[in-house]
Scaffold this active site. Structure first.
Site, PDB file in Angstrom:
ATOM      1  CE1 TYR A   1      -7.775  69.745  43.822  1.00  0.00           C
ATOM      2  CE2 TYR A   1      -5.567  69.873  42.906  1.00  0.00           C
ATOM      3  CZ  TYR A   1      -6.675  70.491  43.449  1.00  0.00           C
ATOM      4  OH  TYR A   1      -6.682  71.845  43.606  1.00  0.00           O
TER       5      TYR A   1
ATOM      6  CE  LYS B   1     -10.234  72.250  42.065  1.00  0.00           C
ATOM      7  NZ  LYS B   1     -11.136  73.340  42.470  1.00  0.00           N
TER       8      LYS B   1
ATOM      9  N   PRO C   1      -2.974  78.206  37.858  1.00  0.00           N
ATOM     10  CG  PRO C   1      -3.651  78.682  40.042  1.00  0.00           C
ATOM     11  CD  PRO C   1      -4.178  78.267  38.699  1.00  0.00           C
TER      12      PRO C   1
ATOM     13  CG  ASN D   1       3.251  73.696  43.154  1.00  0.00           C
ATOM     14  OD1 ASN D   1       3.138  73.468  41.953  1.00  0.00           O
ATOM     15  ND2 ASN D   1       3.324  72.735  44.054  1.00  0.00           N
ATOM     16  CG  LEU D   2      -0.846  80.209  44.707  1.00  0.00           C
ATOM     17  CD1 LEU D   2      -1.112  79.418  43.441  1.00  0.00           C
ATOM     18  CD2 LEU D   2      -2.151  80.775  45.252  1.00  0.00           C
TER      19      LEU D   2
ATOM     20  CG  HIS E   1       1.111  71.907  48.380  1.00  0.00           C
ATOM     21  ND1 HIS E   1      -0.100  72.308  48.882  1.00  0.00           N
ATOM     22  CD2 HIS E   1       0.833  71.159  47.286  1.00  0.00           C
ATOM     23  CE1 HIS E   1      -1.073  71.832  48.123  1.00  0.00           C
ATOM     24  NE2 HIS E   1      -0.540  71.128  47.145  1.00  0.00           N
TER      25      HIS E   1
ATOM     26  CD1 TRP F   1       8.380  62.700  52.474  1.00  0.00           C
ATOM     27  CD2 TRP F   1       6.808  62.168  50.988  1.00  0.00           C
ATOM     28  NE1 TRP F   1       7.320  62.170  53.162  1.00  0.00           N
ATOM     29  CE2 TRP F   1       6.347  61.829  52.277  1.00  0.00           C
ATOM     30  CE3 TRP F   1       5.987  61.927  49.890  1.00  0.00           C
ATOM     31  CZ2 TRP F   1       5.099  61.250  52.487  1.00  0.00           C
ATOM     32  CZ3 TRP F   1       4.732  61.357  50.106  1.00  0.00           C
ATOM     33  CH2 TRP F   1       4.308  61.022  51.391  1.00  0.00           C
TER      34      TRP F   1
ATOM     35  NE  ARG G   1       6.366  69.463  41.683  1.00  0.00           N
ATOM     36  CZ  ARG G   1       6.783  68.398  41.013  1.00  0.00           C
ATOM     37  NH1 ARG G   1       7.589  68.543  39.966  1.00  0.00           N
ATOM     38  NH2 ARG G   1       6.402  67.190  41.368  1.00  0.00           N
TER      39      ARG G   1
END
Length: 259
Positions: free
Chosen positions: A79, A83, A106, A108-109, A122, A150, A157
């Site tokens: 992925y 991009k 950006p 993580n939204l 997510h 997990w 993050r």
């Protein structure tokens, strides 16, 4: 103006299950959209890339110049590379055709209307959903609520509230006209274990969190250098993580009750 936000995207599990699909779909939808925009004479094209396009062991904080200094973390690499290719296209089209396209990265939204499907979500919506399900089951059964998460909780993050991210994209669309990538974030990081503790406190979850270390952690650390966004188009995030999480949880509870 075209703002390209579309993507086939998900958490670590979804990326592991769909590496070919995520690579092909994201590359094809982006590359062809940019080409058609060029052919049609679109005034400006804004591509939204992912933070997972950065190399696995990028020094913290991630600087835009680090983007090509290694291969992305394995679980997200197809992925991320797809991009990345749109960044190459942006630079090449500006050089050859004078096509005005920009590339934003950006972190993580999260926020209201996020994806709460546990097969593709997510970390923030997944934890909110898992804890809420466990609390509901505990109320029915009288047993202690337990959630399985997990990894080991050690990775860090960076998260940006959806309204801040939207504001940044609009500012860049209005004021930024270069192909060099620009980070969009808050410039702060949090360990996943600490994130889970914050979410459970806001939810009122008083159960146990069990870490499944047979599952991957993903990239060890993520935090962006966000100085360029402020310098180039005056963006600075305004919503803190706790405030944003509280808004997200409130929306989720209302939506869940509505269902």
């Amino acid at each position: 103006i075209v703002i390209h936000l579309a993507a086939q995207v998900g958490g670590i599990g979804a990326n592991q299950a769909n590496p070919g699909k995520f690579f092909y779909d994201n590359l094809m939808m982006g590359v062809q959209l940019v080409e058609i925009a060029r052919q049609r004479g679109i005034e400006k094209f804004v591509t939204i890339g992912p933070v997972c396009a950065y190399p696995k062991y990028t020094p913290v904080p991630f600087k835009e110049t680090d983007l090509w200094n290694g291969y992305p973390e394995e679980t997200n690499a197809p992925y991320g590379v797809a991009k990345r290719c749109l960044h190459v296209q942006s630079m090449a089209y500006r050089e050859q055709y004078g096509f005005n396209s920009i590339f934003l990265l950006p972190v993580n939204l999260y926020g209201p209307r996020d994806n709460f499907d546990l097969t593709t979500s997510h970390v923030i919506p997944a934890v909110i959903c898992k804890c809420s399900d466990a609390m509901e089951e505990a109320r029915r059964t009288g047993k202690e609520p337990v959630v399985s998460l997990w990894g080991d909780g050690s990775p860090t993050r960076e998260f940006i509230y959806v309204e801040d991210a939207a504001g940044a994209i609009l500012l860049a669309t209005e004021h930024y006209n270069k192909s060099e990538p620009v980070n969009i974030g808050t410039g702060t990081e949090i360990a996943i274990k600490d994130l889970v503790a914050l979410i459970t406190r806001l939810l009122g979850f008083n159960g146990r969190s069990v870490w499944d270390t047979t599952k991957p952690n993903g990239q060890p650390r993520r935090m962006l250098d966000v100085t360029k966004a402020e310098q180039e188009f005056g963006f600075k995030a305004t919503v803190g993580l706790e405030e944003g999480l509280a808004k997200t949880i409130s929306w989720y509870r209302e939506a869940r009750e509505g269902v």
